[in-house]
Each structure stands twice: as structure tokens, then as C-alpha cells.
Design a protein around this motif. Structure first.
Motif, PDB file in Angstrom:
ATOM      1  N   SER A 180       0.830  -1.208   0.000  1.00 50.71           N
ATOM      2  CA  SER A 180       0.000   0.000   0.000  1.00 50.71           C
ATOM      3  C   SER A 180       0.862   1.254   0.000  1.00 50.71           C
ATOM      4  CB  SER A 180      -0.891   0.010   1.241  1.00 50.71           C
ATOM      5  OG  SER A 180      -1.751  -1.090   1.178  1.00 50.71           O
ATOM      6  N   ILE A 181       0.348   2.278  -0.634  1.00 54.07           N
ATOM      7  CA  ILE A 181       0.915   3.627  -0.515  1.00 54.07           C
ATOM      8  C   ILE A 181      -0.197   4.446   0.130  1.00 54.07           C
ATOM      9  CG2 ILE A 181       1.749   5.648  -1.775  1.00 54.07           C
ATOM     10  CD1 ILE A 181       2.814   3.803  -3.951  1.00 54.07           C
ATOM     11  N   ALA A 182       0.111   5.176   1.190  1.00 56.46           N
ATOM     12  CA  ALA A 182      -0.938   5.892   1.938  1.00 56.46           C
ATOM     13  C   ALA A 182      -1.685   6.854   1.012  1.00 56.46           C
ATOM     14  CB  ALA A 182      -0.330   6.641   3.109  1.00 56.46           C
ATOM     15  N   PRO A 183      -3.001   7.022   1.225  1.00 55.94           N
ATOM     16  CA  PRO A 183      -3.786   7.920   0.369  1.00 55.94           C
ATOM     17  C   PRO A 183      -3.149   9.301   0.258  1.00 55.94           C
ATOM     18  CG  PRO A 183      -5.215   6.734   1.887  1.00 55.94           C
ATOM     19  CD  PRO A 183      -3.815   6.383   2.265  1.00 55.94           C
ATOM     20  N   GLY A 184      -3.064   9.815  -0.950  1.00 61.13           N
ATOM     21  CA  GLY A 184      -2.573  11.176  -1.187  1.00 61.13           C
ATOM     22  C   GLY A 184      -1.077  11.267  -1.429  1.00 61.13           C
ATOM     23  N   VAL A 185      -0.299  10.279  -0.947  1.00 58.54           N
ATOM     24  CA  VAL A 185       1.164  10.371  -1.037  1.00 58.54           C
ATOM     25  C   VAL A 185       1.625  10.411  -2.509  1.00 58.54           C
ATOM     26  CG1 VAL A 185       3.317   9.106  -0.574  1.00 58.54           C
ATOM     27  CG2 VAL A 185       1.584   9.338   1.224  1.00 58.54           C
ATOM     28  N   ALA A 186       1.075   9.512  -3.324  1.00 61.46           N
ATOM     29  CA  ALA A 186       1.489   9.461  -4.739  1.00 61.46           C
ATOM     30  C   ALA A 186       1.015  10.720  -5.467  1.00 61.46           C
ATOM     31  CB  ALA A 186       0.928   8.209  -5.401  1.00 61.46           C
ATOM     32  N   LEU A 187      -0.188  11.185  -5.121  1.00 63.65           N
ATOM     33  CA  LEU A 187      -0.706  12.405  -5.772  1.00 63.65           C
ATOM     34  C   LEU A 187       0.206  13.589  -5.445  1.00 63.65           C
ATOM     35  CD1 LEU A 187      -4.551  12.069  -5.086  1.00 63.65           C
ATOM     36  CD2 LEU A 187      -3.399  11.887  -7.298  1.00 63.65           C
ATOM     37  N   ASP A 188       0.591  13.712  -4.167  1.00 63.40           N
ATOM     38  CA  ASP A 188       1.473  14.819  -3.773  1.00 63.40           C
ATOM     39  C   ASP A 188       2.819  14.729  -4.505  1.00 63.40           C
ATOM     40  OD1 ASP A 188      -0.475  15.727  -2.119  1.00 63.40           O
ATOM     41  OD2 ASP A 188       0.387  14.911  -0.262  1.00 63.40           O
ATOM     42  N   ALA A 189       3.312  13.500  -4.626  1.00 60.68           N
ATOM     43  CA  ALA A 189       4.605  13.319  -5.305  1.00 60.68           C
ATOM     44  C   ALA A 189       4.493  13.744  -6.763  1.00 60.68           C
ATOM     45  CB  ALA A 189       5.041  11.859  -5.197  1.00 60.68           C
ATOM     46  N   ALA A 190       3.356  13.383  -7.402  1.00 61.91           N
ATOM     47  CA  ALA A 190       3.169  13.754  -8.814  1.00 61.91           C
ATOM     48  C   ALA A 190       3.082  15.272  -8.944  1.00 61.91           C
ATOM     49  CB  ALA A 190       1.900  13.091  -9.353  1.00 61.91           C
ATOM     50  N   ALA A 192       4.318  17.503  -7.015  1.00 64.24           N
ATOM     51  CA  ALA A 192       5.646  18.098  -6.771  1.00 64.24           C
ATOM     52  C   ALA A 192       6.519  18.008  -8.028  1.00 64.24           C
ATOM     53  CB  ALA A 192       6.319  17.380  -5.600  1.00 64.24           C
ATOM     54  N   ARG A 193       6.317  16.987  -8.816  1.00 69.90           N
ATOM     55  CA  ARG A 193       7.125  16.841 -10.044  1.00 69.90           C
ATOM     56  C   ARG A 193       6.608  17.743 -11.165  1.00 69.90           C
ATOM     57  NH1 ARG A 193      10.473  12.501  -9.446  1.00 69.90           N
ATOM     58  NH2 ARG A 193       9.845  10.884  -7.966  1.00 69.90           N
ATOM     59  N   GLY A 194       5.351  18.144 -11.097  1.00 71.19           N
ATOM     60  CA  GLY A 194       4.743  18.937 -12.175  1.00 71.19           C
ATOM     61  C   GLY A 194       4.271  18.028 -13.305  1.00 71.19           C
ATOM     62  N   ARG A 195       3.410  18.573 -14.163  1.00 70.74           N
ATOM     63  CA  ARG A 195       2.815  17.725 -15.225  1.00 70.74           C
ATOM     64  C   ARG A 195       3.883  17.154 -16.148  1.00 70.74           C
ATOM     65  NH1 ARG A 195      -3.009  18.683 -15.687  1.00 70.74           N
ATOM     66  NH2 ARG A 195      -3.585  20.500 -14.460  1.00 70.74           N
ATOM     67  N   GLN A 196       4.758  18.022 -16.658  1.00 71.36           N
ATOM     68  CA  GLN A 196       5.791  17.534 -17.579  1.00 71.36           C
ATOM     69  C   GLN A 196       6.765  16.617 -16.841  1.00 71.36           C
ATOM     70  OE1 GLN A 196       6.000  17.960 -21.012  1.00 71.36           O
ATOM     71  NE2 GLN A 196       7.620  16.421 -20.795  1.00 71.36           N
ATOM     72  N   GLY A 197       7.094  16.991 -15.617  1.00 66.54           N
ATOM     73  CA  GLY A 197       8.035  16.177 -14.823  1.00 66.54           C
ATOM     74  C   GLY A 197       7.490  14.776 -14.603  1.00 66.54           C
ATOM     75  N   MET A 198       6.185  14.689 -14.322  1.00 65.90           N
ATOM     76  CA  MET A 198       5.578  13.375 -14.086  1.00 65.90           C
ATOM     77  C   MET A 198       5.637  12.530 -15.359  1.00 65.90           C
ATOM     78  SD  MET A 198       4.225  11.475 -11.792  1.00 65.90           S
ATOM     79  CE  MET A 198       4.370   9.809 -12.398  1.00 65.90           C
ATOM     80  N   LEU A 199       5.322  13.173 -16.464  1.00 63.88           N
ATOM     81  CA  LEU A 199       5.370  12.459 -17.756  1.00 63.88           C
ATOM     82  C   LEU A 199       6.803  11.981 -18.035  1.00 63.88           C
ATOM     83  CD1 LEU A 199       3.854  11.564 -20.266  1.00 63.88           C
ATOM     84  CD2 LEU A 199       4.148  13.854 -21.207  1.00 63.88           C
ATOM     85  N   ASP A 200       7.773  12.841 -17.733  1.00 63.28           N
ATOM     86  CA  ASP A 200       9.184  12.461 -17.950  1.00 63.28           C
ATOM     87  C   ASP A 200       9.555  11.236 -17.118  1.00 63.28           C
ATOM     88  OD1 ASP A 200       9.470  14.518 -19.710  1.00 63.28           O
ATOM     89  OD2 ASP A 200      10.403  15.894 -18.268  1.00 63.28           O
ATOM     90  N   ALA A 377       5.549   7.742  -9.454  1.00 60.50           N
ATOM     91  CA  ALA A 377       5.428   9.108  -8.930  1.00 60.50           C
ATOM     92  C   ALA A 377       6.248   9.250  -7.645  1.00 60.50           C
ATOM     93  CB  ALA A 377       3.952   9.433  -8.654  1.00 60.50           C
ATOM     94  N   VAL A 378       6.201   8.249  -6.796  1.00 59.08           N
ATOM     95  CA  VAL A 378       6.858   8.349  -5.488  1.00 59.08           C
ATOM     96  C   VAL A 378       8.369   8.158  -5.612  1.00 59.08           C
ATOM     97  CG1 VAL A 378       7.058   7.263  -3.200  1.00 59.08           C
ATOM     98  CG2 VAL A 378       4.792   7.620  -4.229  1.00 59.08           C
ATOM     99  N   GLU A 379       8.804   7.108  -6.313  1.00 56.25           N
ATOM    100  CA  GLU A 379      10.242   6.783  -6.282  1.00 56.25           C
ATOM    101  C   GLU A 379      11.004   7.262  -7.519  1.00 56.25           C
ATOM    102  OE1 GLU A 379      10.348   2.484  -6.054  1.00 56.25           O
ATOM    103  OE2 GLU A 379      10.016   2.283  -8.212  1.00 56.25           O
ATOM    104  N   GLY A 380      10.288   7.707  -8.552  1.00 52.64           N
ATOM    105  CA  GLY A 380      10.957   8.179  -9.769  1.00 52.64           C
ATOM    106  C   GLY A 380      11.182   7.053 -10.764  1.00 52.64           C
ATOM    107  N   GLY A 381      11.277   7.433 -12.026  1.00 51.09           N
ATOM    108  CA  GLY A 381      11.373   6.452 -13.100  1.00 51.09           C
ATOM    109  C   GLY A 381      12.669   5.662 -13.085  1.00 51.09           C
ATOM    110  N   ALA A 382      13.791   6.322 -12.758  1.00 53.36           N
ATOM    111  CA  ALA A 382      15.085   5.633 -12.804  1.00 53.36           C
ATOM    112  C   ALA A 382      15.111   4.511 -11.775  1.00 53.36           C
ATOM    113  CB  ALA A 382      16.202   6.637 -12.545  1.00 53.36           C
ATOM    114  N   HIS A 383      14.563   4.776 -10.606  1.00 55.67           N
ATOM    115  CA  HIS A 383      14.538   3.763  -9.552  1.00 55.67           C
ATOM    116  C   HIS A 383      13.668   2.577  -9.982  1.00 55.67           C
ATOM    117  CE1 HIS A 383      14.074   2.035  -5.533  1.00 55.67           C
ATOM    118  NE2 HIS A 383      15.230   2.622  -5.289  1.00 55.67           N
TER     119      HIS A 383
END
Ligand SMILES: Cc1cc2nc3c(=O)[nH]c(=O)nc-3n(C[C@H](O)[C@H](O)[C@H](O)COP(=O)(O)O)c2cc1C
Ligand code: SF4
Length: 594
Positions: A180-190, A192-200, A377-383
């Protein structure tokens, strides 16, 4: 029984009399009235201001909608190969005999009908049945007797013991997705990255779709984001109709936060503001729970306008129930179904990301793919890309069923060998594994060092195990029946090919086959693969092809004549003509003509 008009009006008004929702309206109307009569068709058409023929075409397309009375209790036994292996037919026949019914017939008091259906997504806990679309797994003779008693006493379904309907998750192995990922955590992470950042990050992760084709998710999302126009949609493909697959059921049941927030993140990265979950009719038991979760997300600012306070991040989700039809899992057929039409695949191009739901850019992603978006969203694409293999990053859920000690859902990093999976699930002396469901591949011990990965053995997740005593001809025959039933009939190669394939398999099963039939099977399989309009027809012969090449003796021992055995008895077929003409002389018989 209520009359059609007030029932239909109330349901149609709930959907604002919008014809796009005609399938939902028919489904709910049937729940109230048990079937859709010609008068109800007229009422729905009048209420939605659409032609009667449009309502009729939807009614006739979906196998869970009935245009004839089917009883107050509509019982359907799952007839997947793993249900067969678990003894479903004995239970089915026992129920028919207890209720004094024939297959598909409605009881004389109009109360009950009993029939077979395809897979119900319960292969890890079969044999299973659906009663008015509510799943009852783990059937035994005793349970069948209890159900017959409830039916005879006319006990309403809502009062049947809740334990009957308990569907287990059967999670056997987890890595990163089945956590599980706690509610809201992934949304906040996304955010924080911004729309383009999340897509990247999605692109960096190299995550590929988990629904079967393995299309890069970042490319799809970017395509939708860059398509012209302001309106976009996200569709979560929760149709999970492939025989042997049930991992999405588990994600939707126990990790819905990840799936729903994954959809919202897809909306954020692509600019879509509306999402649909297309939930297969067999998963009705999940509908209320998912709806509660969606309501809770709205109430806590995780759906709706300005999600988590981010200006312009507007997204909402609606559940759309399927009504029977494996083909509706195909992305373009799903969008047709969402638009309130029969679920027939569209001609491509244009692609969905250009012209999808209501002609707007649409992303159709599998449940598991969307759940992965939260992790990225939480750990990043490279990870994320560190897990799995170079061309198949991350982890994969497998739905394991059949001859093993521990059927259930297993999560592995891509690259795991088939042998390792068999060892983990307690499968011994195995003669074959069907990977990817009825449309997948049949592998034998020589292949068990191969790896689950897009570059080796790709799969949407089905992993069916067959022990040494299993008759692989029967496995292929079951899949041939499945495809003949599920072909949507839109294109001739598949409509005719799946029927011919099924009929030949039946003929061989009855001991009337010959080498001619074996060659015909090969021809039909190749023809369907080459000329069908969509993936269903292209893959409908896979199981027969593989069984023929790897288990030829299972076919050979059934052949009566080695050369040719006609499908019809011409001599017998001439009998009516002889009767009508009053002839019975030697020349009126075939044998004398040669
Ligand atoms: C006959 C047929 C049935 C399909 N059923 C499903 C299904 O039940 N679930 C699913 O996710 N994809 C299914 N697909 C694949 C979808 O068309 C589509 O590729 C997928 O939903 C895209 O999501 P993904 O990129 O996340 O895999 C099916 C395809 C075909 C041809
Ligand atoms: S291949 Fe089969 S399922 Fe696909 S469009 Fe043709 S008939 Fe329909």
C-alpha cells in the motif's frame, strides 16, 4: 413485479436520460425486472429519445442482458478449463438434476435458469458460479445442495449467507506493487514533479502496459497529451476477461487507492479531466467498494477540482459496468461500449490517443499499469527501471491456477524463469503451462528455463498449470469453444474461423476426425491469424496450434479414419427426400450410384 415505466424512468433519470449510458440503463433495469422485454425496449428508447433498434442492438450484443425471461435466479457456472479440472460439470449436472431443469431452460414457475458461461476471474478458487452476476467461488456438492434449497424456498439473494460470496485475494508473493501507498502520497509526489516532470518520469521508467501488448506507457500518455483539443479521457481497463487472469481483481479489491490515484496521475500528466473504470460484469462484487473509495477520494480532495490544492488539477472517476463480452477488453471495443454501443473493435488508425471516447484523445490502460504510476510518482522512473530486465522494467503480477498446491497472485520482477514460478507455487511433474490465457502460448518442460518478459515470454498475467494426467486436447478444445462463443462476429475470418475451429475440435472429440481435419485446423488457424480484424481473431487459434505441435498424440489417438470422414452422413441426409418422393429403390440410395 413493478411495471417497466417507473423503473426505467428512475434509472434513466439517474443517468440524465443520456443515451451514452444505455448499457448501464439496461443493466440496471434488468436487475430490477429480471429481463428486458420488448415493451421495456420501447420504453427505454422513448425515454432516451433514440431508435428502438439502437437499444435492441445493445441488448443483443451483451451476453449478460436477456431479451427473454431467464428467471429470478440466473445461475451461470464458470466453464473455464480450470473450472473443468476442478469438477464444475459434475456440480452443474447435479444442480440441473436437483432443480429438475435442462441446461439454459427456465423452471416452470419462472424462478430459475442454470447455464454455463466463460471464465469468471475466479480460477484460483473455482469451481465458481454467478448468481445474477454475483460470484460464488469454491463450490462443492454440499454448497450446491444448499443453494438449491435457497432457490426452492425463494430466499432473496441478499439474504443468502454472506460467506458464499467471499472472494479471497490469495496473494502468495509480493514485491513493490502489492504494497500500500498511503492515500494522497502518490498524488502529492506527482504534483511536486509537475505535469511535464511526471510524464518524464513515466518515460524514464520504461514501464510497458501490463494488459498484454506491452506498449510503452510514456509514449501513450505523451501522445494523448500532445493530441489537439482540450478534452481528454483516461480509461482504466478492468475487463480482465482473459481466461486464467484474476490479478486485476486483487488490485481493485485491496489496492484500489493505488489504481484510482494512478488514474488521477494519468489525468494530471496528460491533461485529462475525466476517467472511467470499465469493470467487468463478473466483478460486480467490487462495484460498491470501489464507489465508496471514489466518494471518499472526492470528500478528501483527492478527486474533483484542484486536487490536493493544485490549481487546474481537476479529475473525476466514474465506474462503467460491463455486461459480458471478452471482446470489450480490447481498447477500441471498450470505448465503443463506453459510448453505449455494442463492443465491436474500431478500425485503426486513428489511434485512441488521437480519436477515442466521444472522438477525443483517450488513454486506455490496464489496472496494473495504472497502479504502477503511483510507484513511479513516489520513487521516480530511474529507480523503477532498476527492477526487472532492460526491456521489461518493474514487476509483474501472475495469476496462477491449475495443478499446483498454492494457486493465487504472485508478484515477480520481470525476468523470472517459468521453472522458478512453478517451484514457488508447488507445481510438480508438470507437462505444460499455458501462459497468457486462451490467446497465449502453451509451453512444455523444455521451455521452463525461459523468462517472463516482453522479450521472451510476454503475458498479461495468466499462468495455468497442467499436470501429467491432463489431456491437452481437452484444454485446446475448451479454448476453441471459448473463442467461438466470444467472437464479436464483425469480421468473417474470425466469425467463421472460430466456429469452424470449434466444430472440427468437436468432431475429433467425438472420434469422427481424420488427418483431413488436422490439416483443416492448421489452415483455419493460419487464416484467422493473417486476416482477422483484431487481436481476438489473430490469437484465437494459438492454443490449438500449440497443442497440435506439442501434443500431437492427444489428437492422433482420437482419429478414427486416417484420411477423411465426412462431417455429414449424406445417405441419411437423403432420407427426407426419399420419403417425400415415396422412393426406396436402389437408385435412390447413394451406395448404388458409384
Ligand atoms: C480480445 C482482447 C481482449 C483484451 N482484454 C483486455 C483486458 O481484459 N484487460 C486489458 O487490460 N487489456 C486487454 N486487452 C488489451 C487492450 O486492447 C489494450 O491493449 C490494453 O488495455 C492497454 O493497456 P496497457 O497498455 O496498460 O496494457 C485485450 C485485447 C484484446 C485483443
Ligand atoms: S477478429 Fe473477431 S472479435 Fe475481432 S472484430 Fe473480427 S469478429 Fe470481432
Amino acid at each position: 413485479m413493478p411495471t417497466a415505466d417507473p423503473v426505467v424512468s428512475a434509472i434513466a433519470e439517474k443517468y440524465r436520460n443520456n443515451p451514452t449510458y444505455v448499457l448501464q440503463i439496461l443493466r440496471e433495469t434488468q436487475e430490477a425486472l429480471d429481463w428486458i422485454s420488448p415493451e421495456t425496449v420501447e420504453t427505454v428508447a422513448a425515454q432516451l429519445k433514440i431508435p428502438r433498434t439502437r437499444v435492441q442492438s445493445v441488448l443483443q450484443f451483451y451476453s449478460f442482458l436477456y431479451d427473454k425471461p431467464r428467471g429470478r435466479y440466473r445461475i451461470l457456472f464458470a466453464d473455464n478449463i480450470t473450472d473443468r479440472m476442478a469438477g464444475n460439470i459434475a456440480l452443474f449436472e447435479h444442480m440441473l438434476s436437483r432443480l429438475k431443469l435442462k441446461r439454459g431452460e427456465v423452471s416452470s414457475d419462472g424462478q430459475v435458469s442454470v447455464d454455463l458461461t466463460s471464465d469468471t476471474g475466479m480460477c484460483d478458487q473455482g469451481p465458481a458460479m454467478l448468481v445474477n452476476n454475483r460470484a460464488i467461488p469454491r463450490l462443492t456438492m454440499r454448497r450446491i445442495d444448499e443453494i438449491c434449497a435457497l432457490v426452492k424456498e425463494r430466499v432473496p439473494l441478499e439474504e443468502w449467507p454472506a460467506d458464499y460470496f467471499r472472494v479471497e485475494d490469495n496473494i502468495r508473493r509480493r514485491e513493490t506493487l502489492l504494497t500500500s501507498i498511503a492515500p494522497g502520497v502518490a498524488l502529492d509526489a506527482a504534483i511536486a514533479r509537475g505535469r511535464q516532470g511526471m510524464l518524464d518520469e513515466i518515460k524514464r521508467s520504461n514501464v510497458r502496459g501490463r494488459g498484454g501488448a506491452g506498449f510503452p506507457m510514456g509514449t501513450k500518455w505523451e501522445g494523448a497529451r500532445n493530441a489537439p483539443g482540450a478534452e481528454r479521457y483516461i480509461v482504466c481497463n478492468a475487463d480482465e476477461g482473459e481466461p486464467g487472469t484474476f490479478k486485476d481483481r486483487v488490485l481493485l479489491n485491496s489496492f484500489s487507492v493505488r489504481v484510482l490515484e494512478g488514474m488521477a496521475i494519468a489525468g494530471y500528466a496528460t491533461g485529462a479531466t475525466k476517467g472511467f473504470i470499465y469493470l467487468r460484469g463478473e466483478y460486480k462484487h467490487l462495484q460498491a467498494k470501489l464507489q465508496r473509495e471514489i466518494d471518499e477520494m472526492r470528500a478528501s480532495g483527492r478527486l474533483g477540482a484542484s486536487i490536493r490544492g493544485a490549481p487546474g488539477f481537476d479529475f473525476d472517476i466514474e465506474i462503467h459496468m460491463g455486461a459480458g463480452g471478452y471482446i470489450c477488453g480490447e481498447g477500441t471495443a471498450m470505448v465503443e461500449s463506453l459510448e453505449g454501443k455494442p463492443g465491436r473493435p474500431r478500425v485503426r488508425p486513428p489511434s485512441m490517443v488521437q480519436v477515442g471516447y466521444r472522438g477525443k484523445p483517450t488513454v486506455v490502460d490496464n489496472v496494473e499499469s495504472l497502479a504502477h504510476a503511483t510507484e513511479i510518482a513516489v520513487e521516480g522512473g530511474a529507480h523503477f527501471a532498476k527492477r526487472g530486465t532492460r526491456f521489461s522494467t518493474g514487476t509483474k503480477l501472475l495469476s496462477i491456477s491449475g495443478d499446483c498446491e498454492r494457486p493465487g497472485v504472485y508478484e515477480y520482477q520481470f525476468g523470472v524463469t517459468i521453472g522458478r514460478v512453478l517451484e514457488d507455487c508447488g507445481a510438480k511433474a508438470i507437462s505444460a503451462v499455458q501462459i497468457g490465457g486462451a490467446s497465449g502460448v502453451l509451453l512444455t518442460p523444455d521451455d521452463f528455463s525461459r523468462r517472463i518478459a516482453f522479450e521472451d515470454v510476454p503475458t498479461a498475467g495468466a499462468f495455468m498449470v497442467f499436470g501429467p494426467d491432463r489431456d491437452i486436447f481437452e484444454v485446446a478444445r475448451n479454448f476453441a469453444q471459448f473463442f467461438a462463443h466470444e467472437s464479436c462476429g464483425f469480421c468473417t475470418p474470425c466469425r467463421v474461423g472460430t466456429t469452424v475451429q470449434r466444430n472440427i475440435m468437436e468432431k475429433i472429440a467425438e472420434g469422427r476426425g481424420s488427418r483431413y481435419e488436422i490439416n483443416e485446423l492448421k489452415r483455419v488457424v493460419a487464416f484467422m491469424q493473417r486476416t482477422s480484424h483484431c487481436g481476438l481473431g489473430e490469437t484465437a487459434g494459438n492454443a490449438v496450434r500449440d497443442a497440435l505441435s506439442k501434443f500431437r498424440p492427444a489428437f492422433e489417438r482420437r482419429l478414427r479414419a486416417k484420411d477423411f470422414e465426412p462431417a455429414i452422413d449424406l445417405e441419411r441426409a437423403l432420407e427426407p427426400a426419399r420419403r417425400i418422393t415415396g422412393r426406396d429403390d436402389a437408385e435412390a440410395h447413394l451406395e448404388t450410384e458409384s
